[in-house]
Design a protein around this motif. Sequence first.
Motif, PDB file in Angstrom:
ATOM      1  N   GLU A 103       0.823  -1.226   0.000  1.00  9.40           N
ATOM      2  CA  GLU A 103       0.000   0.000   0.000  1.00  9.40           C
ATOM      3  C   GLU A 103       0.848   1.263   0.000  1.00  9.40           C
ATOM      4  OE1 GLU A 103      -3.760  -1.730   2.649  1.00  9.40           O
ATOM      5  OE2 GLU A 103      -2.524  -0.121   3.455  1.00  9.40           O
ATOM      6  N   THR A 104       2.089   1.157   0.540  1.00  8.08           N
ATOM      7  CA  THR A 104       2.949   2.348   0.607  1.00  8.08           C
ATOM      8  C   THR A 104       4.338   1.983   0.081  1.00  8.08           C
ATOM      9  OG1 THR A 104       3.912   1.915   2.790  1.00  8.08           O
ATOM     10  CG2 THR A 104       1.773   3.041   2.762  1.00  8.08           C
ATOM     11  N   GLU A 105       5.153   3.027  -0.179  1.00 11.49           N
ATOM     12  CA  GLU A 105       6.547   2.771  -0.558  1.00 11.49           C
ATOM     13  C   GLU A 105       7.352   2.473   0.700  1.00 11.49           C
ATOM     14  OE1 GLU A 105       7.983   6.247  -2.520  1.00 11.49           O
ATOM     15  OE2 GLU A 105       6.902   5.777  -4.367  1.00 11.49           O
ATOM     16  N   PRO A 106       8.264   1.500   0.639  1.00 12.01           N
ATOM     17  CA  PRO A 106       9.136   1.282   1.805  1.00 12.01           C
ATOM     18  C   PRO A 106       9.827   2.596   2.160  1.00 12.01           C
ATOM     19  CG  PRO A 106       9.515  -0.387   0.116  1.00 12.01           C
ATOM     20  CD  PRO A 106       8.595   0.623  -0.494  1.00 12.01           C
ATOM     21  N   ASP A 107       9.865   2.926   3.446  1.00 12.39           N
ATOM     22  CA  ASP A 107      10.287   4.269   3.870  1.00 12.39           C
ATOM     23  C   ASP A 107      11.460   4.140   4.837  1.00 12.39           C
ATOM     24  OD1 ASP A 107      10.468   6.807   5.044  1.00 12.39           O
ATOM     25  OD2 ASP A 107       8.299   7.147   4.880  1.00 12.39           O
ATOM     26  N   PRO A 108      12.609   4.799   4.523  1.00 12.19           N
ATOM     27  CA  PRO A 108      13.781   4.666   5.410  1.00 12.19           C
ATOM     28  C   PRO A 108      13.687   5.515   6.670  1.00 12.19           C
ATOM     29  CG  PRO A 108      14.278   6.148   3.608  1.00 12.19           C
ATOM     30  CD  PRO A 108      12.878   5.649   3.356  1.00 12.19           C
ATOM     31  N   ASN A 109      12.643   6.332   6.795  1.00  8.08           N
ATOM     32  CA  ASN A 109      12.563   7.242   7.943  1.00  8.08           C
ATOM     33  C   ASN A 109      12.235   6.522   9.231  1.00  8.08           C
ATOM     34  OD1 ASN A 109      13.054  10.066   7.216  1.00  8.08           O
ATOM     35  ND2 ASN A 109      11.539   9.565   5.625  1.00  8.08           N
ATOM     36  N   ARG A 110      12.732   7.104  10.323  1.00  7.06           N
ATOM     37  CA  ARG A 110      12.401   6.586  11.649  1.00  7.06           C
ATOM     38  C   ARG A 110      10.984   7.007  11.981  1.00  7.06           C
ATOM     39  NH1 ARG A 110      17.727   9.532  13.153  1.00  7.06           N
ATOM     40  NH2 ARG A 110      16.426  11.156  12.260  1.00  7.06           N
ATOM     41  N   MET A 111      10.252   6.099  12.571  1.00  6.65           N
ATOM     42  CA  MET A 111       8.821   6.354  12.812  1.00  6.65           C
ATOM     43  C   MET A 111       8.503   6.049  14.276  1.00  6.65           C
ATOM     44  SD  MET A 111       7.238   6.645   9.727  1.00  6.65           S
ATOM     45  CE  MET A 111       7.829   6.451   8.043  1.00  6.65           C
ATOM     46  N   ARG A 112       7.517   6.785  14.803  1.00  4.85           N
ATOM     47  CA  ARG A 112       7.020   6.448  16.139  1.00  4.85           C
ATOM     48  C   ARG A 112       5.532   6.772  16.210  1.00  4.85           C
ATOM     49  NH1 ARG A 112      10.541   8.216  21.304  1.00  4.85           N
ATOM     50  NH2 ARG A 112       9.576  10.255  21.006  1.00  4.85           N
ATOM     51  N   TRP A 113       4.834   5.944  16.956  1.00  5.82           N
ATOM     52  CA  TRP A 113       3.383   6.106  17.102  1.00  5.82           C
ATOM     53  C   TRP A 113       3.014   6.176  18.575  1.00  5.82           C
ATOM     54  CZ3 TRP A 113       5.816   3.083  13.576  1.00  5.82           C
ATOM     55  CH2 TRP A 113       5.447   3.199  12.236  1.00  5.82           C
ATOM     56  N   ASP A 114       1.948   6.927  18.866  1.00  3.05           N
ATOM     57  CA  ASP A 114       1.300   6.874  20.173  1.00  3.05           C
ATOM     58  C   ASP A 114       0.396   5.634  20.188  1.00  3.05           C
ATOM     59  OD1 ASP A 114       2.462   9.133  21.278  1.00  3.05           O
ATOM     60  OD2 ASP A 114       1.052  10.462  20.265  1.00  3.05           O
ATOM     61  N   PRO A 115      -0.187   5.312  21.361  1.00  4.77           N
ATOM     62  CA  PRO A 115      -1.079   4.135  21.393  1.00  4.77           C
ATOM     63  C   PRO A 115      -2.270   4.302  20.453  1.00  4.77           C
ATOM     64  CG  PRO A 115      -0.571   4.911  23.613  1.00  4.77           C
ATOM     65  CD  PRO A 115      -0.012   5.930  22.678  1.00  4.77           C
ATOM     66  N   GLY A 134       4.652  -4.860   7.625  1.00  5.11           N
ATOM     67  CA  GLY A 134       5.328  -6.148   7.702  1.00  5.11           C
ATOM     68  C   GLY A 134       6.172  -6.392   6.468  1.00  5.11           C
ATOM     69  N   ASN A 135       6.517  -7.640   6.267  1.00  6.15           N
ATOM     70  CA  ASN A 135       7.365  -8.001   5.127  1.00  6.15           C
ATOM     71  C   ASN A 135       7.079  -9.432   4.684  1.00  6.15           C
ATOM     72  OD1 ASN A 135       8.775  -9.660   7.003  1.00  6.15           O
ATOM     73  ND2 ASN A 135      10.105  -7.940   7.558  1.00  6.15           N
ATOM     74  N   GLY A 136       7.718  -9.841   3.604  1.00  8.36           N
ATOM     75  CA  GLY A 136       7.563 -11.207   3.109  1.00  8.36           C
ATOM     76  C   GLY A 136       6.240 -11.403   2.403  1.00  8.36           C
ATOM     77  N   ASP A 137       5.805 -12.636   2.399  1.00  9.93           N
ATOM     78  CA  ASP A 137       4.601 -12.990   1.653  1.00  9.93           C
ATOM     79  C   ASP A 137       3.939 -14.173   2.350  1.00  9.93           C
ATOM     80  OD1 ASP A 137       2.680 -13.809  -0.195  1.00  9.93           O
ATOM     81  OD2 ASP A 137       3.958 -13.298  -1.914  1.00  9.93           O
ATOM     82  N   ALA A 138       2.720 -13.957   2.824  1.00 11.91           N
ATOM     83  CA  ALA A 138       2.016 -15.037   3.526  1.00 11.91           C
ATOM     84  C   ALA A 138       1.856 -16.259   2.621  1.00 11.91           C
ATOM     85  CB  ALA A 138       0.652 -14.545   3.995  1.00 11.91           C
ATOM     86  N   ARG A 139       1.772 -16.018   1.295  1.00 10.76           N
ATOM     87  CA  ARG A 139       1.571 -17.151   0.380  1.00 10.76           C
ATOM     88  C   ARG A 139       2.831 -17.998   0.256  1.00 10.76           C
ATOM     89  NH1 ARG A 139      -0.869 -13.051  -3.985  1.00 10.76           N
ATOM     90  NH2 ARG A 139       1.120 -12.160  -3.352  1.00 10.76           N
ATOM     91  N   LEU A 140       3.968 -17.415   0.644  1.00 11.33           N
ATOM     92  CA  LEU A 140       5.237 -18.167   0.598  1.00 11.33           C
ATOM     93  C   LEU A 140       5.656 -18.622   1.990  1.00 11.33           C
ATOM     94  CD1 LEU A 140       7.186 -15.926  -1.950  1.00 11.33           C
ATOM     95  CD2 LEU A 140       5.838 -17.982  -2.385  1.00 11.33           C
ATOM     96  N   THR A 418       7.435  -2.688   5.465  1.00 10.42           N
ATOM     97  CA  THR A 418       6.660  -1.694   4.704  1.00 10.42           C
ATOM     98  C   THR A 418       5.361  -1.442   5.455  1.00 10.42           C
ATOM     99  OG1 THR A 418       7.626  -2.489   2.640  1.00 10.42           O
ATOM    100  CG2 THR A 418       5.624  -1.173   2.458  1.00 10.42           C
ATOM    101  N   LEU A 419       5.028  -0.164   5.596  1.00  3.71           N
ATOM    102  CA  LEU A 419       3.851   0.209   6.392  1.00  3.71           C
ATOM    103  C   LEU A 419       2.566   0.064   5.597  1.00  3.71           C
ATOM    104  CD1 LEU A 419       5.155   3.467   8.117  1.00  3.71           C
ATOM    105  CD2 LEU A 419       5.056   1.148   9.051  1.00  3.71           C
ATOM    106  N   THR A 420       1.467  -0.106   6.320  1.00  2.00           N
ATOM    107  CA  THR A 420       0.145   0.033   5.707  1.00  2.00           C
ATOM    108  C   THR A 420      -0.131   1.524   5.513  1.00  2.00           C
ATOM    109  OG1 THR A 420      -0.858   0.115   7.898  1.00  2.00           O
ATOM    110  CG2 THR A 420      -0.757  -2.043   6.837  1.00  2.00           C
ATOM    111  N   ALA A 421      -1.118   1.816   4.673  1.00  7.47           N
ATOM    112  CA  ALA A 421      -1.519   3.220   4.499  1.00  7.47           C
ATOM    113  C   ALA A 421      -2.043   3.762   5.825  1.00  7.47           C
ATOM    114  CB  ALA A 421      -2.596   3.318   3.409  1.00  7.47           C
ATOM    115  N   ALA A 422      -2.746   2.912   6.575  1.00  6.62           N
ATOM    116  CA  ALA A 422      -3.311   3.362   7.856  1.00  6.62           C
ATOM    117  C   ALA A 422      -2.211   3.775   8.827  1.00  6.62           C
ATOM    118  CB  ALA A 422      -4.165   2.253   8.464  1.00  6.62           C
ATOM    119  N   ALA A 423      -1.099   3.047   8.841  1.00  5.47           N
ATOM    120  CA  ALA A 423      -0.005   3.382   9.766  1.00  5.47           C
ATOM    121  C   ALA A 423       0.698   4.662   9.337  1.00  5.47           C
ATOM    122  CB  ALA A 423       0.988   2.228   9.839  1.00  5.47           C
ATOM    123  N   THR A 424       0.869   4.821   8.016  1.00  3.69           N
ATOM    124  CA  THR A 424       1.540   6.029   7.507  1.00  3.69           C
ATOM    125  C   THR A 424       0.702   7.267   7.821  1.00  3.69           C
ATOM    126  OG1 THR A 424       2.311   4.663   5.688  1.00  3.69           O
ATOM    127  CG2 THR A 424       2.579   7.028   5.427  1.00  3.69           C
TER     128      THR A 424
END
Length: 449
Positions: A103-115, A134-140, A418-424
Amino acid sequence: MDTEEVTASAAGDGRPADAAPRYLSGFGNEHSSEAEPGALPVGRNSPQRAPLGLYAEQLSGTAFTEPRAHNRRTWLYRARPSAAHPPFHRIGNGSLRGAPFEETEPDPNRMRWDPLPEPPAGTDFVAGLWTLGGNGDARLRSGMAIHLYHANSPMTDRVFGDSDGELLLVPERGALRLCTELGVLVAAPGQVALIPRGVRFRVELPDGEARGYVCENYGQPFTLPELGPIGANGLANPRDFLAPTAAPEESEGPVEVVNKFCGRLWAAEYAHSPLDVVAWHGTHVPYLYDLRRFNVLGTISYDHPDPSLFTVLTSPSELPGQAGVDFVVFAPRWLVGEDTFRPPYFHRNVMTEYMGLVEGAYDAKAEGFRPGGGSLHNMMSAHGPDRATFDRASAAELRPQRVDDGLAFMFETRWPVTLTAAATDAPHRQRHYDQVWQGLERHHSPKRP
Ligand SMILES: O=C(O)Cc1cc(O)ccc1O
Ligand SMILES: [Fe+2]
């Protein structure tokens, strides 16, 4: 008879022993349990007629042919076979996502979230799951996902099972009562619970509300790390891992069975509870672990050892030493390093680090990293102590110091997240996280030769 029963009070969760579920102690054991005498067949797995009119069913968490040391399967003796169900149909995913994450481009920036914010009333555990990335592929069957949950309602007449991977649940607020096919586990903050791939469960909320973290591991099942030169003991001790005992549910349906399959949610209406297992034996079992039982090892001379020393569980990949994901805990401990900068050092790591906080504070961050919040330091991103921590620790008098004001953990993975759009886009993402490293002054000017 069950193998080596212990009570939850022995597990140290502070609950009265009589109200507590009964547990079996040990990691990776061939456990067995029966809720009624004689329910478990003796000497064979598939008798012509299973005892007490039960149905025998094998649940395989690893391929039939995987090496003995890794093989995980459990035989279930149940009132109705799981196969007795109508077709699964797609249901909405809510805020739950699966790998591949695109959903998003992999982002090298440091990120932090509140609860996570309060969920709407009536949000159960499944509806309360919110995927960060997350990463990888559930199908694999490779990679991992990071989810958070915030729920305020028990699951009623529905159960959940994840075909994509095992679920490591890290409660931060409120206990989870996990009614699984193999029995009941109660996981309070400070404890973690693991639900193996495909095992169905319902989540009740003894405290009315629950919040926490989930590591969904698509790869090889979590196991204990090797101890190498540490010796035969230390880190997480196998006997502190607790499996449930059989606790079949009577209820006839309808029960909605929700299945996460290749990232999407499907549901089928069963005419009976799929938690109707009267006896079982095997190695593919849920378990509970109290993080305060972790035997923390560290330096007794100098320098800050790498946090691999704090690994509770590891999911190995095909490359030696490069885990698909490690689960690492920063538990209460003493720091005694001489002439040593004691908090986590500045670093850039090929592995990707997601950190969460169960309670208190974390010794690399003076403020802003809150219980229920989280940070992501992706592959090779520069991070470490914030400015306030650097200033404090550089000037501190180096007496033996107990660090016991928090319980932090890390999901450390071989691949970038890689983040979801919701996390970004989340309103609770801290937009100015970079500023914690501002003001680290230059104290030296290199001399030209
Ligand atoms: O970044 C972090 O806070 C986690 C971490 C802790 C530590 O003690 C050493 C390295 C490391 O990545
Ligand atoms: Fe780090």
